[in-house]
Design an enzyme around this catalytic site. Sequence first.
Site, PDB file in Angstrom:
ATOM      1  CD  GLU A  85     -21.756  53.342  57.682  1.00 42.20           C
ATOM      2  OE1 GLU A  85     -22.758  52.614  57.475  1.00 42.20           O
ATOM      3  OE2 GLU A  85     -20.649  52.887  58.007  1.00 42.20           O
ATOM      4  CG  ASP A 117     -14.411  47.312  52.830  1.00 38.62           C
ATOM      5  OD1 ASP A 117     -14.572  48.485  52.464  1.00 38.62           O
ATOM      6  OD2 ASP A 117     -14.763  46.888  53.944  1.00 38.62           O
ATOM      7  CD  GLU A 163     -13.569  45.111  64.117  1.00 41.30           C
ATOM      8  OE1 GLU A 163     -14.053  46.244  63.967  1.00 41.30           O
ATOM      9  OE2 GLU A 163     -13.919  44.135  63.425  1.00 41.30           O
ATOM     10  CD  GLU A 223     -17.980  42.360  56.880  1.00 45.89           C
ATOM     11  OE1 GLU A 223     -18.522  43.462  56.615  1.00 45.89           O
ATOM     12  OE2 GLU A 223     -17.909  41.905  58.045  1.00 45.89           O
TER      13      GLU A 223
END
EC number: 3.2.1.-
Length: 503
Positions: free
Chosen positions: A45, A186, A279, A300
Amino acid sequence: SFSLTLIDALDTLLILGNVSEFQRVVNVLQEGVDFDIDVNASVFETNIRVVGGLLSAHLLSKKAGVEVEVGWPCSGPLLRMAEEAARKLLPAFQTPTGMPYGTVNLLHGVNPGETPVTCTAGIGTFIVEFATLSHLTGDPVFEDVARKALKALWKNRSDIGLVGNHIDVITAKWVAQDAGIGAGVDSYFEYLVKGAILLQDKELMSMFLEYNKAIKNYTKFDDWYLWVQMYKGTVSMPVFQSLEAYWPGLQSLIGDVDNAMRTFLNYYTVWKQFGGLPEFYNIPQGYTVDKREGYPLRPELIESAMYLYRATRDPTLLELGRDAVESIEKISKVDCGFATIKDLRDHRLDNRMESFFLAETVKYLYLLFDPDNFIHNDGSVFDVVITPYGECVLNAGGYVFNTEAHPIDPAALHCCRKRKEEQWEVEDLMREFYSLKKNKKFTLKRASDHGEGESAKDPEDASSEKGGEKRNSKKSSHSLLSCPSQSFNSKLAVLGQVFLDNT
């Protein structure tokens, strides 16, 4: 936390045209950010939000009218902040495998009791930011550790070509063996493609294309992508995760637009069913998964719509954008911002707003509907800046977004160091110029007329050029009248064209 949110949203201000606020936030960051704090931070992050956000803001600051220091873009306060933040992350990479720990203390390094288990995305999502940092600062350590981590994951893929969800960075043993394209994996795949485009790197693209074959063979069913056991390929979870919605956009970057559209339309049906993406979505049952019914305003699907619209101009993609704007306004808008949707079944809200809503969701929506935004530049306009290393072209388009939607100008990677090959080409050009001047032969020749050009040379100069040819024997030949190589990617990231050969 406040500084992180500012950094994460900084380039959004400029893309939306709010230059004055961009300048004000830059001033606040320069005065108040300190990374010497006793805090345990996510390596992943911190990289995508802080390092990525600062690099993007640094490269866009001149365009915003911020007064930059001499030597920009190879120096500057935001670049120094990005470098300082990235150096705080380097201790995490000091493992036997080169794969980083998931968490690092910004003051003390890796805690002695830190778990060695890291998700795949937390290992493979550094090459965009770290390679940019290495090219701008001249310190190769950042790109080196990012590449080593990528290659370690590649080395430890299964015999059928898949990677799992979590791995032990000390022993390289897979702890979670579910393979898919969603959460925990991902952005590893995303960075192989984007790293290949940013760096013009055939090896990274070859890795992704091999993974893509395995993903199609084992996880794809009717244009959905399921989770499978990484060694056997048997289905382990028949679910769609909202994080997987980046995949059609990634497919568009490699030119696989037809498959991308089919998958996108599957995901869009889920959006229309709930007014957002839960989700987790159980594909056989066609409904949400227990305790995974929320929608934190993730970007996304909108991200994929933007990429695909640039490639196809299909109005269906604008319809998704319209639906997204309307549902977010209707369902999640509150007095202080836009709240996470706790449960899409009844649209109950949670008392939080993720920073990626400002960094990504709003940005991608805006870019979907703003065809004339400078981010979409096709190379028809550009800026020329003077650096300590010579002239440099910037803002010509082809921006590569990191996974937090921070755009990186690929041309900037060529501004801050002279490659030996480029120096040799300049020397060859100068030698040719003085040879022509000496012989008073200034007739221009076509770049392809090698024979005539060579016949006009002095024996003396020809012998000196042979030395140059010997020195250049390992590099591909270039015409003396061709431009020194500077990779130009303006259409790669827009039209999805990635070439693996020299065409």
